[in-house]
Design an enzyme around this catalytic site. Structure first.
Site, PDB file in Angstrom:
ATOM      1  N   ALA A 129       3.045   0.012   6.454  1.00 54.92           N
ATOM      2  CA  ALA A 129       1.697   0.168   5.903  1.00 54.92           C
ATOM      3  C   ALA A 129       1.687  -0.240   4.440  1.00 54.92           C
ATOM      4  CB  ALA A 129       1.222   1.611   6.058  1.00 54.92           C
ATOM      5  N   ASP A 130       0.502  -0.592   3.967  1.00 55.09           N
ATOM      6  CA  ASP A 130       0.330  -0.908   2.555  1.00 55.09           C
ATOM      7  C   ASP A 130      -1.112  -0.609   2.168  1.00 55.09           C
ATOM      8  OD1 ASP A 130       1.709  -1.876   0.197  1.00 55.09           O
ATOM      9  OD2 ASP A 130       0.313  -3.551   0.241  1.00 55.09           O
ATOM     10  N   THR A 131      -1.300  -0.210   0.911  1.00 51.57           N
ATOM     11  CA  THR A 131      -2.621   0.140   0.400  1.00 51.57           C
ATOM     12  C   THR A 131      -2.892  -0.641  -0.876  1.00 51.57           C
ATOM     13  OG1 THR A 131      -2.459   2.386   1.300  1.00 51.57           O
ATOM     14  CG2 THR A 131      -4.089   2.035  -0.439  1.00 51.57           C
TER      15      THR A 131
END
Length: 192
Positions: free
Chosen positions: A64-66
Site C-alpha cells: 500500500a501507499d498513500t
C-alpha cells in the site's frame, strides 16, 4: 497473509478488522515515472507487494501507499520541520485529496490486483502557532502531507468526503469488498 508495509497505522487497521498476518518489508524504490498520480501510487503499492511476493510466492501479499495531493502537487513525508510547516501552511483553509492505493498479489495463484481510494479532506484555517505546536509533537514527521488524521492532526480537519481509513493509510472498505467479490471467505479472515 503478509503485509508488505512497516506502517503502524495499516497494521492497526487490518488487525482491528480481524485479519491475521505477518509483516515483511523490503526496500523498494518509491518513485514512479507514470503520468498520473493514481498510476504512480498504484505502481508504488504494486512494487512493495511484488518485492515481498517474490520471496513468498504462495502467500497473499498486500502492498500500500498513500499520497496527499493539493493543486496537482504531491506532498510526501516531510524531511524536516521547515518542510512540515510549509506543507501544513499550504493545506490551511483548503481541501486536498488523500489517495491510498493497495495491491494484492499471490504469485502462485496468479492473482494481481491493484486499486485506490480518493478521499477529500477539508482543513480549517491554521495559525502559525497551531502549526508549530503540532510540529512540536513530532507526529507529522513520518506522514504524507505532514499530518495524521487519527492523531493530533485531527484538530486541523473540518470534514472529510470519503473513506476515513484511506486517509489513515489503508482503504479498508474497498479492500474488503475486493476480497468478498473475489470469493474469499470473510468468516475466516485469519486464513486469507
Amino acid at each position: 497473509m503478509i503485509l508488505a508495509s512497516a506502517s503502524p497505522r495499516r497494521k492497526e487497521i487490518l488487525e482491528n478488522f480481524g485479519f491475521s498476518f505477518k509483516t515483511v518489508v523490503k526496500n523498494v524504490d518509491e518513485t514512479s515515472n507514470k503520468d498520473t498520480v493514481k498510476e504512480k501510487i498504484m505502481e508504488i503499492a504494486r512494487k512493495k507487494a511484488i518485492a515481498v511476493a517474490k520471496d513468498f510466492p504462495n502467500e497473499n501479499v498486500i502492498g500500500a501507499d498513500t499520497m496527499v495531493v493539493i493543486n496537482n502537487k504531491i506532498l510526501g513525508k516531510p524531511h524536516n520541520r521547515q518542510e512540515a510547516f510549509e506543507m501544513l501552511k499550504s493545506l490551511s483553509g483548503k481541501n486536498h485529496e488523500v489517495i491510498t492505493a493497495f495491491s494484492f498479489i499471490n504469485l502462485e495463484k496468479n492473482i494481481t490486483y491493484c486499486d485506490y481510494e480518493i478521499t477529500k479532506v477539508y482543513f480549517k484555517n491554521l495559525t502559525d502557532e497551531e502549526i508549530n505546536w503540532y510540529i512540536g509533537t513530532n507526529e507529522p514527521m513520518d506522514k504524507a502531507g505532514a499530518y495524521g488524521i487519527q492523531g493530533k492532526g485531527a484538530f486541523f480537519v473540518e470534514k472529510i468526503e470519503g473513506d476515513f481509513f484511506s486517509v489513515m493509510g489503508f482503504p479498508l472498505g474497498k479492500f474488503v469488498r475486493f476480497l468478498s467479490e473475489s470469493g474469499f471467505d470473510l468468516n475466516n479472515l485469519e486464513k486469507i
